[in-house]
Write a protein that holds these residues in place. Structure first.
Motif, short mmCIF file in Angstrom:
data_model
loop_
_atom_site.label_atom_id
_atom_site.label_comp_id
_atom_site.label_asym_id
_atom_site.label_seq_id
_atom_site.Cartn_x
_atom_site.Cartn_y
_atom_site.Cartn_z
N ARG A 169 44.19 35.44 33.25
CA ARG A 169 44.44 34.66 32.11
C ARG A 169 44.08 33.53 31.34
N THR A 170 43.78 32.65 31.86
CA THR A 170 43.93 31.50 31.22
C THR A 170 42.58 31.54 30.47
N ALA A 171 41.40 32.24 30.71
CA ALA A 171 40.09 32.54 29.96
C ALA A 171 40.60 33.45 29.02
N ARG A 172 41.15 33.93 28.69
CA ARG A 172 41.35 35.41 28.10
C ARG A 172 41.62 33.89 26.47
N LEU A 173 42.70 33.05 27.06
CA LEU A 173 43.82 32.61 25.81
C LEU A 173 42.56 31.58 25.60
N ALA A 174 41.37 31.33 26.75
CA ALA A 174 40.59 30.79 25.78
C ALA A 174 39.98 30.97 24.40
N LEU A 175 39.84 32.21 25.13
CA LEU A 175 38.83 33.07 24.34
C LEU A 175 39.80 32.71 22.99
N VAL A 176 41.02 33.55 22.71
CA VAL A 176 42.11 33.35 21.32
C VAL A 176 42.20 32.20 20.72
N LYS A 177 41.61 31.06 21.18
CA LYS A 177 41.68 29.48 20.89
C LYS A 177 40.85 29.37 20.18
N SER A 178 39.83 29.52 20.67
CA SER A 178 38.24 29.06 20.49
C SER A 178 38.37 30.24 18.67
N VAL A 179 38.57 31.67 19.03
CA VAL A 179 38.75 32.25 18.15
C VAL A 179 39.22 31.78 17.20
N SER A 180 40.68 31.48 16.93
CA SER A 180 41.42 30.51 15.98
C SER A 180 41.09 29.17 15.17
#
Length: 562
Positions: A533-544
């Motif tokens: 989950r943390t890695a997926r949210l890191a991906l979302v944050k990076s996209v933003s």
């Protein structure tokens, strides 16, 4: 990490005898589809040297290289396809972006060198029309891109505040104008007078003589002519700045044509001293035959100077003032010959820095297939287009998210951003037809689509709540791969946009990243509570982070909610 270098290191033992490292690097490609690998090396160029079929070469090379750093390496016909270790790759990309944030993709290639950018340059006493949009937004985006690449851009609004048109305008004002009319509605009234002059002088050619006399008075410092000129200029600048504020664009200099009035004598003297001026039918010209160009007309038969004389003075002034490493002129493609002449004359004068001058040409915006023209009165005002775009954005926001806080501000950011993005997603040398309803759509290849994708990322992060630390960055989900690869490519995109003076490289990248992210979002449950989950949210944050920065480089805002 530069993964191409990793591939060069793998290929070098097998190919170093035939190709240098830089040649290997230059031939590495990115396949169109992930199933063909993440990088590919074509073997066609080795066929002649090795006297073998490219397919055979690909198979033989694979046998000789170290594949341990890759998920796998395959021969597919004439190509050697490299598949990266997705988990390690993804973790490294996310770690880099989260550490660098908005500085991700920045480099110091420009070494803080000055880059004056001649852009926008509307004519005084005429409204800013859609015809000015391209120079303005391309120039602004290039300034942001050059800054991201370590240069120091200097945005110059080279106002059209001199020339025979002022003789025409003063004549029109004296014949048909009034002070109260101009004070009430400066730009529209001045345009009305100017258009009327061009209609009436068809039947009354003597108006042109009167206009020439008024411009001569202005050149000679006549008090009435000078006061009218100053008044027209001040009123125009007030109007221009209101539109630049809407676009979110500022300038470092408003030095226009008039600023160079006292600097042209030096240019003529320098040309004379170097023996470059020749008489041709009573006029003074510089012969440019060796450049396959027509002679550059420096002084007319009546002694009046021309645009090129003024631009020579401006180029020399800018070099002396800024000691530039590059000097960019964001001006339409129809001026190509003018800038070729400008560079050639500077070269003849012995100024080697003329090689650092670049004409950043662009195509036309048409409306229903017709060119926009001030003289004929077919003017589409940029201010009206921006207002209409904001209204359209407001309408769509009201339909999709009527409870949105700060909806008015978001509508401005979306509407104005849509107009800017639409211009910049087109390769600058291409012309395009403008249709406002297509431009402000929230779906398709539009600015609002990219803004909405970034707002979606922010919405996911809000739902996830506070994340103390992104301590786990490895993602095994194959759906994330295209997004991770797109994120990794951003620094290369930033460099390519500067090298090509091409904002569309950034705009197309932003569309591609938004599409990859939306596809990932549609196929993966990001907020599921598991060990990734943390890695997926890191991906979302990076996209933003990267979408916001890509939009910023285009001069487009990124609302957190839409």
């Amino acid at each position: 990490m530069d993964y191409k270098k990793m591939i060069v290191a793998a290929l070098e033992p097998a190919l170093g005898e035939y190709l240098s490292d830089s040649e290997i690097y230059g031939k590495i490609e990115i396949p169109k589809e992930s199933k063909m690998g993440d990088y590919a090396f074509p073997t066609f160029t080795l066929a002649k040297v090795l006297r073998k079929a490219p397919q055979m070469i690909a198979n033989e090379v694979i046998e000789k290289i170290d594949q341990s750093q890759f998920e796998k390496v395959e021969a597919a016909g004439p190509y050697i396809n490299f598949f990266l270790d997705k988990t390690a790759f993804g973790a490294e990309v996310l770690e880099t972006i989260l550490a660098q944030k908005e500085n991700y993709g920045s480099n110091d290639e420009g070494n803080n060198g000055n880059v004056p950018i001649d852009m926008s340059s509307p004519n005084i006493a005429k409204p800013i029309s859609m015809g000015h949009l391209r120079s303005t937004v391309i120039g602004n985006s290039l300034a942001l891109i050059m800054n991201k690449n370590g240069y120091n851009p200097i945005k110059i609004n080279h106002l059209g505040d001199w020339g025979t048109q002022f003789g025409k305008l003063i004549t029109a004002y004296k014949l048909w104008g009034s002070e109260s009319e101009v004070k009430a509605d400066p730009i529209n009234k001045l345009l009305e007078y100017y258009v009327r002059f061009h209609k009436e002088d068809v039947e009354k050619p003597e108006l042109d003589d009167i206009a020439r006399d008024w411009f001569k008075k202005l050149e000679d410092g006549d008090e009435e002519a000078t006061n009218l000129w100053k008044w027209f200029r001040e009123e125009s600048l007030k109007s221009f700045k209101q539109i630049y504020d809407k676009l979110g664009i500022t300038f470092d200099s408003y030095k226009g044509e008039a600023f160079y009035n006292d600097k042209m004598d030096e240019i003529v003297q320098l040309l004379e001293d170097k023996g470059l001026l020749k008489e041709s039918q009573g006029a003074q010209v510089v012969d440019l035959e060796k450049y396959n160009l027509n002679p550059a007309l420096i002084k007319k038969t009546d002694g009046a100077t021309l645009y090129i004389t003024r631009d020579l003075a401006a180029a020399l002034y800018r070099y002396r003032t800024y000691n530039f490493v590059q000097s960019l002129y964001v001006v339409g493609a129809e001026q190509t010959n003018h800038f070729k002449q400008l560079k050639a004359v500077l070269k003849e004068m012995g100024f080697e820095w003329s090689d650092d001058i670049h004409h950043i040409q662009f195509g036309l915006i048409t409306l229903n297939g017709k060119k926009l023209s001030t003289r004929s009165g077919r003017v589409v005002l940029l201010d009206e287009v921006l207002n209409d775009a904001v209204d359209l954005a407001q309408k769509q926001i009201n339909e999709k998210n009527p409870e949105l806080e700060g909806a008015d501000e978001v509508a401005k950011e979306v509407g104005v951003g849509a107009v800017i993005f639409h211009d910049l997603k087109n390769e600058r040398t291409n012309s395009f037809d403008f249709n406002l309803e297509e431009v402000v759509r929230f779906e398709g290849e539009t600015g609002p689509y990219v803004q909405y994708s970034r707002a979606r990322a922010e919405s996911i992060l809000r739902k996830a709540g506070e994340i103390a630390e992104f301590d786990q960055l490895e993602i095994s989900d194959s759906n994330a791969w295209d997004t991770l690869k797109a994120l990794q490519e951003f620094p290369n995109i930033v460099k390519r946009a500067a090298d090509q003076y091409e904002p569309s490289v950034i705009a197309k990248y932003a569309l591609g990243l938004a599409k990859a992210f939306n596809k990932y979002y549609a196929n993966s449950k990001i907020l599921t509570d598991d060990n990734e989950r943390t890695a997926r949210l890191a991906l979302v944050k990076s996209v933003s982070i990267v979408l916001e920065e890509a939009l910023r480089l285009l001069g487009v805002k990124s609302p957190d909610e839409m």
